[in-house]
Design an enzyme around this catalytic site. Structure first.
Site, PDB file in Angstrom:
ATOM      1  N   PRO A  56       0.832  -1.200   0.000  1.00 34.27           N
ATOM      2  CA  PRO A  56       0.000   0.000   0.000  1.00 34.27           C
ATOM      3  C   PRO A  56       0.871   1.256   0.000  1.00 34.27           C
ATOM      4  CG  PRO A  56      -0.694  -1.544   1.718  1.00 34.27           C
ATOM      5  CD  PRO A  56       0.628  -2.030   1.207  1.00 34.27           C
ATOM      6  N   LYS A  57       0.396   2.300  -0.663  1.00 31.74           N
ATOM      7  CA  LYS A  57       1.073   3.603  -0.635  1.00 31.74           C
ATOM      8  C   LYS A  57       0.388   4.440   0.437  1.00 31.74           C
ATOM      9  CE  LYS A  57       2.493   7.486  -3.569  1.00 31.74           C
ATOM     10  NZ  LYS A  57       2.002   8.528  -2.633  1.00 31.74           N
TER      11      LYS A  57
END
Length: 344
Positions: A42-43
């Protein structure tokens, strides 16, 4: 504990690194890469941070190389107390408010008054979400080792320090494309998309050696006002609004992707609609990440125009970045432009 930034005392210098060591960055792509050898993460919606520790000395550095420790004293204290004398970790500083990550809470930390920072550090403590390791716990540089090795050492570090996951955590990672696609489709709140890394690659400081993919969504917004271009009488940006649960139009962002050829006619059209108040709820010019000397300089409009815009991230019920103007929506009633359409 006070951090030291003197070149001869810096934790970074102890490892032959510079405190301006640049993090590995990502290039934007439209789709997740597929095939063997990819790791997806995930960013996160936070402040990128490289954390250096050598003995009792801790240094936090932003993506720009500027020191962050002054603004996050609770994180400096936490890392100083961990039972690991040496390490350099790449990660993201985040703050959770009411169960969600708040970029606004991070922005509030960048304050000149130390007393204010200390108060906020107690009320809304930060957390470090780690996703890479540059120097191991014995002081050995591991930037040239591949991601598989670095990730294993980061997981060992987490298990060794027994840290509270609400203070220090490792970002989830997967090599399953379908799982990554699920993360991407659910991004837009705490996360800002998906970052893709080659598992056989070293850590390439300062290079765009990763790939990032963002979830792009659209929304129909009321044009509640506009700003002129600097030193010009042509429209520079449209100010966007959505209706809240009380029937008030809140300012949620802007779009400046207006073709130069369209600006003369659009400016005349907007000027003919000038009428206050424009926004009946939250108006431009209040505290926000966009605040500048010109934030209060805007023209209110009658609430008649609707545009469809493309956006990537929402923070604090506002579009995190500038949006892309897709089309005008004369078929849409302004009253239909509410927060419900974007899930808020």
């Amino acid at each position: 504990m006070a951090e030291s930034n003197a070149p001869d005392q810096s934790p970074a210098a102890s490892y032959g690194l510079s405190i301006e060591t640049e993090p590995m960055e990502a290039k934007l792509a439209k789709a997740l890469p597929s095939g063997e050898g990819w790791q997806y993460e995930p960013k996160w919606d936070g402040f990128r941070c490289i954390a250096f520790k050598n003995g009792s000395s801790v240094d936090l550095r932003a993506k720009s190389g500027k020191p962050l420790g002054r603004y996050f004293p609770e994180m400096v204290a936490l890392l100083a107390e961990l039972p690991a004398p040496d390490f350099v970790i790449d990660g993201e500083l985040v703050i959770e408010v009411a169960g969600n990550l708040s970029f606004d809470a991070l922005q509030m930390r960048l304050h000149p008054a130390e007393s204010r920072i200390r108060k906020l550090s107690r009320e809304t403590p930060s957390r470090l979400i780690a996703f890479d390791m540059l120097v191991d716990t014995d002081g050995t540089q591991i930037l040239e080792r591949n991601l598989v090795y670095r990730r294993a050492r980061l997981e060992y570090f987490r298990d060794m320090i027994h840290a509270d996951p609400m203070q220090f955590a490792i970002s989830p990672a997967t090599r399953n494309l379908r799982e990554a696609e699920t993360w991407l489709s659910g991004s837009g709140g705490d996360t800002d998309g998906v970052v893709c890394k080659r598992i056989d690659e070293p850590y390439r400081s300062g290079e765009r050696a990763m790939t990032k993919v963002k979830r792009l969504r659209t929304a129909d917004c009321v044009v509640g006002g506009f700003r002129y271009e600097s030193d010009s009488k042509m429209v520079g940006s449209l100010l966007l609004g959505l209706y809240n649960d009380h029937g008030q139009l809140d300012h949620v962002g802007f779009t400046s992707s207006i073709a130069d050829t369209e600006k003369p006619d659009l400016t005349a059209r907007l000027e003919a609609l000038r009428e206050g108040p424009g926004f009946t709820g939250k108006a431009p010019g209040g505290p926000s990440r966009w605040t500048t000397d010109r934030s209060s300089d805007w023209e209110p409009l009658r609430r008649e125009l609707v545009v469809e815009v493309q956006f990537d991230q929402i923070t604090g019920r506002r579009f995190r970045h500038g949006t892309k103007l897709l089309r005008w929506r004369p078929d849409k009633k302004p009253s239909q432009c509410d927060f419900w359409q974007i899930g808020l």
